[in-house]
Design a protein around this motif. Structure first.
Motif, PDB file in Angstrom:
ATOM      1  N   ARG A   1      -5.424 -35.546  54.807  1.00 42.79           N
ATOM      2  CA  ARG A   1      -4.541 -34.383  54.822  1.00 42.79           C
ATOM      3  C   ARG A   1      -3.913 -34.136  56.196  1.00 42.79           C
ATOM      4  O   ARG A   1      -2.975 -33.352  56.316  1.00 42.79           O
ATOM      5  CB  ARG A   1      -5.283 -33.152  54.324  1.00 42.79           C
ATOM      6  CG  ARG A   1      -6.387 -32.614  55.210  1.00 42.79           C
ATOM      7  CD  ARG A   1      -7.194 -31.575  54.443  1.00 42.79           C
ATOM      8  NE  ARG A   1      -8.199 -30.907  55.263  1.00 42.79           N
ATOM      9  CZ  ARG A   1      -9.147 -30.114  54.768  1.00 42.79           C
ATOM     10  NH1 ARG A   1      -9.221 -29.928  53.456  1.00 42.79           N
ATOM     11  NH2 ARG A   1     -10.011 -29.511  55.564  1.00 42.79           N
TER      12      ARG A   1
ATOM     13  N   GLU B   1      -9.889 -28.395  46.557  1.00 42.53           N
ATOM     14  CA  GLU B   1      -9.378 -29.588  47.241  1.00 42.53           C
ATOM     15  C   GLU B   1     -10.129 -30.835  46.783  1.00 42.53           C
ATOM     16  O   GLU B   1      -9.530 -31.898  46.580  1.00 42.53           O
ATOM     17  CB  GLU B   1      -9.495 -29.411  48.751  1.00 42.53           C
ATOM     18  CG  GLU B   1      -8.519 -28.396  49.326  1.00 42.53           C
ATOM     19  CD  GLU B   1      -8.786 -28.048  50.771  1.00 42.53           C
ATOM     20  OE1 GLU B   1      -7.826 -27.660  51.473  1.00 42.53           O
ATOM     21  OE2 GLU B   1      -9.959 -28.150  51.228  1.00 42.53           O
TER      22      GLU B   1
ATOM     23  N   TRP C   1      -1.222 -25.907  50.099  1.00 37.33           N
ATOM     24  CA  TRP C   1      -1.944 -25.280  51.215  1.00 37.33           C
ATOM     25  C   TRP C   1      -0.951 -24.549  52.112  1.00 37.33           C
ATOM     26  O   TRP C   1       0.016 -25.145  52.592  1.00 37.33           O
ATOM     27  CB  TRP C   1      -2.687 -26.352  52.005  1.00 37.33           C
ATOM     28  CG  TRP C   1      -3.335 -25.875  53.268  1.00 37.33           C
ATOM     29  CD1 TRP C   1      -4.425 -25.080  53.385  1.00 37.33           C
ATOM     30  CD2 TRP C   1      -2.924 -26.186  54.611  1.00 37.33           C
ATOM     31  NE1 TRP C   1      -4.738 -24.872  54.715  1.00 37.33           N
ATOM     32  CE2 TRP C   1      -3.830 -25.535  55.486  1.00 37.33           C
ATOM     33  CE3 TRP C   1      -1.887 -26.952  55.148  1.00 37.33           C
ATOM     34  CZ2 TRP C   1      -3.724 -25.632  56.869  1.00 37.33           C
ATOM     35  CZ3 TRP C   1      -1.781 -27.048  56.544  1.00 37.33           C
ATOM     36  CH2 TRP C   1      -2.691 -26.385  57.385  1.00 37.33           C
TER      37      TRP C   1
ATOM     38  N   GLY D   1      -7.028 -22.599  53.065  1.00 33.57           N
ATOM     39  CA  GLY D   1      -8.186 -23.467  53.243  1.00 33.57           C
ATOM     40  C   GLY D   1      -9.096 -22.992  54.359  1.00 33.57           C
ATOM     41  O   GLY D   1      -9.021 -21.839  54.802  1.00 33.57           O
TER      42      GLY D   1
END
Length: 344
Positions: A277, A54, A69, A45
């Motif tokens: 997240r 995402e 990830w 990412g």
């Protein structure tokens, strides 16, 4: 910068060597065990930002395909090299970097565009307001900060310098400095570099703070275009075609969702993704979001988005032998949003 080119060539050679080893190990798919297709995609990412995959996952557009990830990356060439060597299952980079990696015999294929430049979202080359830099010749002997070398920012800059009449020897005197994206603005304001290449929300945040001005932008130079694509390894595509289709179509749907929603709705969604997240990130960057900049519907890739950079790389001596054909570098056949179920 001969040392930069030599380093890139060594990196590409190492990537191709490691690719051969990881391909023999199965390349992250369980298709060999009963013909099942993998439903988990490893990826890298970007700090403080939300990638299109995402966003697609959060919107439920990836179906039963999950994202895993494994960390962050600051530049596209490193991202697609990780894909080529099997460290990740997909990666995204400037189309010119994809051309160079394919030219080094890495079996990767671009499947969907994910960023680009338009009137709202573009990469600009910025200086402080009191800088004497106005045109191409003013950059001779100056430092230009960008997120990574050998990619979009360098290709656009050198295209601009060539159009400005600079010779190869003069262009070689423009010093390119690789910096993490979040540090480029600060380096400019502290006068550690003379020019900062800023794009997307990072650019908008810097402009909003004041004290900088534009020298030129890639949109002014080239018009609207998609600049980079996501790639998969060819063996991964062969073994997991429906997973790739779900990914590509999901990303395409996310592009169109963001294109058609009110800006405030998109920003709120991006902020919620960052909050959920839990990566201890500053969410302020996404508040400057304006568009993905992707030119084609649903991330459709066109020949032009590769021929522009094939021509530039060949002209600069980066490509040896026959020029690759765009049709050998990308496919739209998995993109049901862009092709309505068809495509080549």
């Amino acid at each position: 910068m001969p040392s930069t080119r030599q380093s890139l060539r060594r990196t590409l050679a190492a990537a191709v060597t490691l690719l051969a080893l990881t391909a023999a190990a199965g390349c992250g798919t369980d298709a060999a065990a009963g013909g099942r297709q993998t439903k988990e995609l490893r990826y890298q990412g970007s700090v403080g930002q939300v990638t299109l995959p995402e966003l697609a996952a959060d919107l439920g557009y990836l179906g039963d395909v999950k994202l895993n990830w494994i960390g962050n990356v600051t530049g596209g060439p490193a991202d697609i090299q990780a894909t080529a060597t099997g460290q990740t299952d997909f990666g995204g980079a400037f189309n010119g970097a994809i051309v160079k990696l394919r030219a080094a015999n890495a079996p990767i294929t671009a499947v969907v565009a994910y960023y680009g430049s338009d009137a709202q979202t573009f990469q600009g080359y910025y200086v402080l307001e009191d800088s004497p830099i106005r045109g191409p010749r003013d950059l001779i002997g100056k430092k230009v900060g960008m997120n990574t070398l050998g990619a979009h920012a360098e290709a656009v800059l050198k295209t601009w310098l060539v159009k400005g009449g600079l010779t190869p020897a003069e262009i070689a005197k423009v010093e390119l400095v690789a910096l993490p994206p979040v540090n480029i603005e600060q380096s400019l304001r502290q006068r550690q570099i003379d020019v900062a290449v800023l794009g997307g929300v990072i650019r908008d945040k810097a402009v909003a703070a004041g004290g900088v001005r534009t020298v030129f932008t890639d949109y002014e130079l080239l018009g609207a275009f998609s600049g980079g694509s996501y790639v998969f390894r060819d063996d991964f595509i062969k073994r997991n075609p429906e997973t790739v289709r779900a990914f590509v179509t999901g990303v395409g749907r996310a592009i169109e969702w963001a294109r058609t929603q009110p800006r405030e709705t998109v920003i709120a969604r991006l902020e919620s993704i960052i909050a959920k997240r839990g990566r201890n990130e500053d969410p302020s960057l996404v508040r400057y979001w304006k568009s993905s900049g992707v030119a084609g519907k649903g991330g459709l890739i066109s020949d032009r988005e590769f021929t522009t950079w094939i021509d530039w790389l060949a002209g600069s001596g980066e490509l040896k032998g026959d020029r690759p054909r765009p049709a050998d570098l990308y496919t739209n056949r998995f993109n049901e949003v862009a092709t309505a179920g068809g495509g080549a």
